[in-house]
Design a protein around this motif. Structure first.
Motif, PDB file in Angstrom:
ATOM      1  N   ARG A 105      -2.233   9.430  -1.539  1.00 14.23           N
ATOM      2  CA  ARG A 105      -3.414   9.768  -0.730  1.00 14.23           C
ATOM      3  C   ARG A 105      -3.462   8.845   0.494  1.00 14.23           C
ATOM      4  NH1 ARG A 105      -4.562   6.931  -5.094  1.00 14.23           N
ATOM      5  NH2 ARG A 105      -4.879   8.694  -6.472  1.00 14.23           N
ATOM      6  N   ASP A 106      -4.232   9.271   1.508  1.00 11.09           N
ATOM      7  CA  ASP A 106      -4.310   8.472   2.730  1.00 11.09           C
ATOM      8  C   ASP A 106      -5.166   7.233   2.505  1.00 11.09           C
ATOM      9  OD1 ASP A 106      -2.829  10.444   3.794  1.00 11.09           O
ATOM     10  OD2 ASP A 106      -4.436  11.364   4.965  1.00 11.09           O
ATOM     11  N   PHE A 107      -4.897   6.256   3.342  1.00 10.48           N
ATOM     12  CA  PHE A 107      -5.621   4.984   3.239  1.00 10.48           C
ATOM     13  C   PHE A 107      -6.457   4.831   4.516  1.00 10.48           C
ATOM     14  CE2 PHE A 107      -5.900   0.339   3.528  1.00 10.48           C
ATOM     15  CZ  PHE A 107      -6.210   0.013   2.216  1.00 10.48           C
ATOM     16  N   PRO A 108      -7.742   4.528   4.396  1.00  7.94           N
ATOM     17  CA  PRO A 108      -8.549   4.440   5.621  1.00  7.94           C
ATOM     18  C   PRO A 108      -8.176   3.212   6.457  1.00  7.94           C
ATOM     19  CG  PRO A 108      -9.849   3.818   3.696  1.00  7.94           C
ATOM     20  CD  PRO A 108      -8.517   4.262   3.172  1.00  7.94           C
ATOM     21  N   ALA A 109      -8.075   3.429   7.737  1.00  5.26           N
ATOM     22  CA  ALA A 109      -7.781   2.287   8.616  1.00  5.26           C
ATOM     23  C   ALA A 109      -8.996   1.374   8.669  1.00  5.26           C
ATOM     24  CB  ALA A 109      -7.454   2.802  10.010  1.00  5.26           C
ATOM     25  N   PRO A 110      -8.776   0.074   8.809  1.00  4.07           N
ATOM     26  CA  PRO A 110      -9.943  -0.821   8.878  1.00  4.07           C
ATOM     27  C   PRO A 110     -10.692  -0.641  10.197  1.00  4.07           C
ATOM     28  CG  PRO A 110      -7.897  -2.050   9.117  1.00  4.07           C
ATOM     29  CD  PRO A 110      -7.508  -0.636   8.861  1.00  4.07           C
ATOM     30  N   ALA A 111     -11.958  -1.059  10.183  1.00  2.00           N
ATOM     31  CA  ALA A 111     -12.763  -0.984  11.405  1.00  2.00           C
ATOM     32  C   ALA A 111     -12.243  -1.982  12.435  1.00  2.00           C
ATOM     33  CB  ALA A 111     -14.213  -1.287  11.060  1.00  2.00           C
ATOM     34  N   ALA A 112     -12.584  -1.739  13.706  1.00  2.00           N
ATOM     35  CA  ALA A 112     -12.104  -2.621  14.775  1.00  2.00           C
ATOM     36  C   ALA A 112     -12.695  -4.022  14.636  1.00  2.00           C
ATOM     37  CB  ALA A 112     -12.463  -2.011  16.127  1.00  2.00           C
ATOM     38  N   ILE A 139       0.815  -1.224   0.000  1.00  2.00           N
ATOM     39  CA  ILE A 139       0.000   0.000   0.000  1.00  2.00           C
ATOM     40  C   ILE A 139       0.850   1.277   0.000  1.00  2.00           C
ATOM     41  CG2 ILE A 139      -2.066  -1.064   1.014  1.00  2.00           C
ATOM     42  CD1 ILE A 139      -1.382   0.400   3.628  1.00  2.00           C
ATOM     43  N   ALA A 140       2.171   1.114  -0.088  1.00  2.00           N
ATOM     44  CA  ALA A 140       3.044   2.298  -0.096  1.00  2.00           C
ATOM     45  C   ALA A 140       2.763   3.186  -1.309  1.00  2.00           C
ATOM     46  CB  ALA A 140       4.508   1.876  -0.086  1.00  2.00           C
ATOM     47  N   GLY A 141       2.508   2.558  -2.454  1.00  2.00           N
ATOM     48  CA  GLY A 141       2.212   3.339  -3.668  1.00  2.00           C
ATOM     49  C   GLY A 141       0.968   4.168  -3.487  1.00  2.00           C
ATOM     50  N   TRP A 142      -0.040   3.549  -2.857  1.00  2.00           N
ATOM     51  CA  TRP A 142      -1.306   4.260  -2.636  1.00  2.00           C
ATOM     52  C   TRP A 142      -1.074   5.454  -1.697  1.00  2.00           C
ATOM     53  CZ3 TRP A 142      -6.528   3.235  -4.056  1.00  2.00           C
ATOM     54  CH2 TRP A 142      -7.467   4.021  -3.373  1.00  2.00           C
ATOM     55  N   THR A 143      -0.402   5.194  -0.565  1.00  2.00           N
ATOM     56  CA  THR A 143      -0.263   6.266   0.432  1.00  2.00           C
ATOM     57  C   THR A 143       0.746   7.335   0.015  1.00  2.00           C
ATOM     58  OG1 THR A 143       1.269   4.858   1.651  1.00  2.00           O
ATOM     59  CG2 THR A 143      -1.019   4.887   2.408  1.00  2.00           C
TER      60      THR A 143
END
Ligand code: SF4
Length: 507
Positions: free
Chosen positions: A486-493, A479-483
């Protein structure tokens, strides 16, 4: 208006030292150029604006002309080309006989080197010194112009966009709009530097300068070179579609014409040309028809005042017979309209030069590796989000996403894809098939990603277990390319499955 002067040698040398977009080291690594392109705000604007307008124009033009039957027209155009390709040997024979009967000398070229050799020999035999050339992707593919120039045949591109690209020692970045990456200021600078005229950004003045310069060349030229949009098997005709009239000058003013065409350009008969012209112009430039459609069937007849005394056609294979295999055959239906480039979100971001090849965009991402070797262009089949926009845009219904996936599979089969990647995907595929490992991996992933997230309150914090909380600004590995963009949403708990299982019996 100042008259164009000879190119100042120093200026030409300075421009020639600019990195040429098609000079790439193999195997080609797309990433440095793509990264540079996405940081180039001006390029982003030029390409995004032009492609958005063209893409919208294509859809409107199809809707206006065909309404709900648009898809059937694309189907029909695709079937015409597919039928010809399915019987290509028969249609080639037929075309060659008809063209020869009309007075055309037909040459067959196995590859780029042979095609160039034939053109150079013809230029030598006719004692050609000055060649005017109309726009042709296939001559870009074989690198004909530098070969002619090196052999002492001054060769002038006459399509306005190609003329500017040639003056600027650049390369086309779009199949139909070669200078989509340039603005009028760049054109003004190139004209000033190379033609010795005062700097101007006024489009009419610039077009006038080019016209004056080119008219003189048409008068003096002893050789004309063109491509071909279609070859009509029954009549042996070469069909050229242009919008500036330069194609007509190139093929009728000089005494000798050479047309270079890939073997896939055939269509059976004139009635099929009507369908192909309709979809080509609408897909390329949203026009009902290109301004000029030339149908050339042999040299000038007796008592005709204009036209060449000799017409030669170089029919090029250069890897097409390989693409003719069943699984990739549909790619040869391509009529080089550029619609898939305009529709492609990747092309819109990175522009044509990032592909490191004459052919860019979705069609380039497939045919460049096929023509030049998958191992030489391993990145291109991956330069796609597989969103399917190219397939929807294609007037001959080439299933480009499936072709891209097919190429990726071929890369794995032939081990062009490295062992680490193959192993990682094999392990991933295996783990996705086992429930326990799927669940365990999802848990670990969620835990790790949530630890990386910043909780800045934008998402409302951990308001519910099922909502994302925070954003990852610098991701690891895949996911380094994505971030980086732009930011990447953290997954839900809590995952959906956990929530579903824990919700208790429904009332
Ligand atoms: S693949 Fe289809 S859309 Fe793309 S250039 Fe070829 S014909 Fe046009």
């Amino acid at each position: 208006m100042s008259q164009p002067q000879a190119v100042p040698a120093g200026a030409a040398r300075a421009a020639a030292s600019i990195e040429h977009p098609l000079d790439v080291a193999l195997p080609y690594d797309i990433r440095p150029r793509a990264a540079k392109a996405v940081r180039d705000i001006q390029l982003q604007q030029f390409v995004a604006n032009a492609t958005t307008v063209k893409d919208r124009g294509r859809r409107d033009a199809f809707r206006a002309a065909f309404g709900a039957r648009a898809d059937q027209v694309r189907e029909l155009a695709g079937r015409i080309k597919q039928h010809t390709l399915d019987h290509l040997d028969w249609y080639l024979d037929r075309f060659i006989s008809a063209a020869q009967a009309a007075g055309v000398t037909v040459h067959l070229a196995r590859d780029a080197a042979e095609a160039n050799r034939i053109c150079l020999r013809l230029a030598k035999d006719y004692g050609s010194k000055l060649c005017v050339k109309s726009k042709s992707m296939v001559t870009e593919e074989i690198g004909l112009v530098p070969e002619l120039q090196a052999a002492g045949v001054e060769t002038i591109e006459t399509d306005l966009g190609e003329f500017i690209i040639q003056l600027d020692h650049d390369a086309p970045s779009h199949i139909v709009t070669p200078m989509i990456h340039k603005d009028r200021a760049a054109v003004g600078r190139a004209f000033q530097r190379e033609l010795g005229v005062p700097y101007t950004e006024d489009p009419l003045t610039l077009a006038g300068i080019a016209r004056d310069y080119l008219r003189q060349k048409y008068r003096e030229a002893d050789l004309g070179i063109s491509g071909a949009n279609f070859l009509v098997a029954k009549t042996g005709s070469i069909v050229l579609c242009t919008n500036e009239g330069n194609g007509r000058f190139c093929t009728s003013a000089p005494p000798v014409q050479i047309a270079v065409a890939g073997i896939e350009k055939l269509i059976p008969r004139m009635e099929h040309l009507g369908v192909m012209l309709k979809v080509l112009a609408r897909s390329a430039t949203a026009q009902p028809l290109t301004c000029y459609t030339h149908i050339i069937t042999g040299p000038a007849r007796e008592r005709e005042r204009g036209g060449p005394q000799a017409v030669h056609l170089v029919l090029l294979d250069n890897g097409r017979s390989e693409i003719l295999r069943e699984e990739t055959r549909e790619l040869l239906r391509c009529i080089r309209c550029g619609a898939c480039l305009n529709a492609c979100p990747v092309y819109r971001k990175i522009g044509g030069h990032s592909y490191g090849s004459v052919y860019s965009g979705p069609i380039g991402a497939v045919i460049t590796p096929l023509l030049k070797g998958v191992a030489n262009y391993p990145d291109l089949p991956h330069a796609s989000s597989l969103c399917g926009a190219c397939y929807q845009a294609c007037p001959v219904k080439i299933d480009l996403p499936s072709q891209l996936i097919g190429l990726r599979q071929r890369m794995v089969r032939t081990r062009v894809t490295g062992w680490r990647e193959r192993l990682a995907f094999r392990a991933w595929a295996w783990s996705l098939r086992q429930t326990w490992s799927y669940r365990w991996m999802a848990k670990v992933q969620r835990w790790a990603l949530r630890r990386m997230a910043r909780h800045d309150g934008l998402s409302g914090g951990d308001s519910t277990p099922m909502t994302s909380s925070g954003w990852i600004q610098k991701g690891p590995g895949p996911i380094a390319g994505w971030t980086s963009q732009r930011d990447f949403p953290a997954p839900a708990a809590t995952s959906f499955r956990e929530w579903w299982e824990g919700r208790g019996p429904s009332s």
